[in-house]
Design a protein around this motif. Structure first.
Motif, mmCIF file in Angstrom:
data_model
loop_
_atom_site.group_PDB
_atom_site.id
_atom_site.type_symbol
_atom_site.label_atom_id
_atom_site.label_comp_id
_atom_site.label_asym_id
_atom_site.label_seq_id
_atom_site.Cartn_x
_atom_site.Cartn_y
_atom_site.Cartn_z
ATOM 1 N N VAL A 161 0.993 -1.360 -0.075
ATOM 2 C CA VAL A 161 -0.057 -0.035 -0.039
ATOM 3 C C VAL A 161 0.877 1.203 0.084
ATOM 4 C CG1 VAL A 161 -1.746 1.434 1.439
ATOM 5 C CG2 VAL A 161 -1.862 -1.128 1.019
ATOM 6 N N PHE A 165 1.014 3.833 -3.135
ATOM 7 C CA PHE A 165 0.317 5.287 -2.937
ATOM 8 C C PHE A 165 1.449 6.248 -3.338
ATOM 9 C CE2 PHE A 165 0.108 9.141 -0.175
ATOM 10 C CZ PHE A 165 -1.135 9.435 -0.508
ATOM 11 N N TRP A 168 1.578 6.379 -7.282
ATOM 12 C CA TRP A 168 0.552 7.193 -7.888
ATOM 13 C C TRP A 168 0.456 8.641 -7.612
ATOM 14 C CZ3 TRP A 168 -3.174 5.433 -11.744
ATOM 15 C CH2 TRP A 168 -2.960 4.028 -12.134
ATOM 16 N N ALA A 169 0.656 8.867 -6.159
ATOM 17 C CA ALA A 169 0.607 10.164 -5.686
ATOM 18 C C ALA A 169 1.657 11.266 -6.388
ATOM 19 C CB ALA A 169 0.711 10.231 -4.387
ATOM 20 N N THR A 196 9.952 3.346 -0.138
ATOM 21 C CA THR A 196 8.823 2.661 -0.014
ATOM 22 C C THR A 196 9.178 1.362 -0.974
ATOM 23 O OG1 THR A 196 7.608 3.755 -1.750
ATOM 24 C CG2 THR A 196 7.555 4.308 0.238
#
Length: 309
Positions: A161, A165, A168-169, A196
């Motif tokens: 996740v 995130f 895409w963010a 990440t």
């Protein structure tokens, strides 16, 4: 000395965050090799600590024990991919070409990150310490709150996740443009991508293939391949330029801005997807190669001999 492993982690993350764009540079400047001295020092620190720790470990346990030669080679390859993304002209080229920017990001997330994880850097960096410091580090890893926190962020679902995130963010036009024009935001973008990605690949590749978690890792790799491929496809088939900064810069290299964006999308979609396929095949190989251990309690009792009186 007890902070050396944390310092080395910070060095890798800071190296991944480095290389801020300079949009005011002339187009001819993108071919220049101008790495920052502090960035080279951070990369050198990570490499020196790893080789020092590896030498100490192999001197104590024997060559190839604890960290295998292929794992050391993986760290070296990941380190070189990180350097290629940040200290070569590729970083400056990313200010002019969206496609070059995507190559840089893919090197960070799907090349450097998994190779560094496979190299077991935390183990090597810990062995760079003196024995008393190593014992303190070992005792600290048994703290409940630390073990719980580490276990939480490296759970496959959590790491997946966080990584999804971040990916895409940061491709939202407003945030991507901010990273292009503000050094601090760009540093945060690269640190988030690498950080990440390291967590994701640690969760996927660092588990025991004999555990149930090892089987689920394959599903997370597949899911990541699907959503990153979807983002790449959106960029590839879009007829609208998402990022105005590249509206004119791309034309200097013979590519229309929309063609530059489509090429960047293809880079994320196809080579990035191949990297996830390779990782998935490696995980399948680990699952197929794991030993089938039959619990003692599952062994049927011996039957009585016939004819006994």
């Amino acid at each position: 000395m007890a902070a050396v492993p944390l310092l080395a982690v910070a060095a890798l993350l800071a190296a991944g965050a480095a290389g801020a764009h300079s949009l005011d540079e002339p187009a001819g400047a993108v071919a220049a090799w101008r790495p920052e001295a502090w960035l080279l020092c951070l990369l050198a620190l990570a490499a020196v600590l790893y080789t020092t720790g590896l030498a100490h470990l192999w001197r104590r346990a024997g060559a190839g024990r604890g960290i295998r030669p292929w794992q050391a080679a993986s760290f070296a390859a990941g380190w070189m991919a990180l350097a290629a993304a940040l200290v070569t002209p590729l970083d400056a080229l990313g200010t002019r070409l969206f496609a070059a920017h995507m190559v840089q990001h893919e090197l960070l997330m799907v090349v450097a990150a998994p190779l560094l994880v496979l190299g077991r850097p935390l183990a090597a960096w810990t062995w760079a310490l003196a024995p008393p410091q190593r014992r303190r580090i070992g005792a600290a890893t048994r703290w409940r709150w630390l073990a719980a926190a580490w276990g939480g962020v490296t759970r496959p679902v959590t790491a997946w996740v966080l990584h999804a995130f971040a990916l895409w963010a940061w491709h939202v036009p407003m945030l991507f443009e901010a990273a292009l024009h503000q050094e601090a935001v760009h540093v945060l973008q690269h640190a988030t991508f690498l950080g990440t990605a390291l967590l994701f690949w640690w969760a996927v590749l660092g588990g025991d293939p004999r555990s149930p978690r090892g089987g689920f890792a394959l599903a997370y790799v597949f899911a990541t391949m699907m959503h990153t491929g979807a983002l790449g496809a959106l960029l590839t088939f879009s007829q609208t330029v998402w990022y105005p900064t590249y509206q004119q810069a791309g034309g200097a290299f013979g590519l229309a801005p929309v063609e530059d964006q489509q090429l960047g999308g293809l880079i994320m979609w196809v080579p990035g997807g191949i990297a996830y396929v390779i990782a998935g095949l490696a995980l399948v190989g680990r699952l197929l190669a794991r030993p089938d251990v039959t619990p003692a309690s599952a062994t049927p009792p011996a039957l009585p001999r016939s004819g006994a009186s």
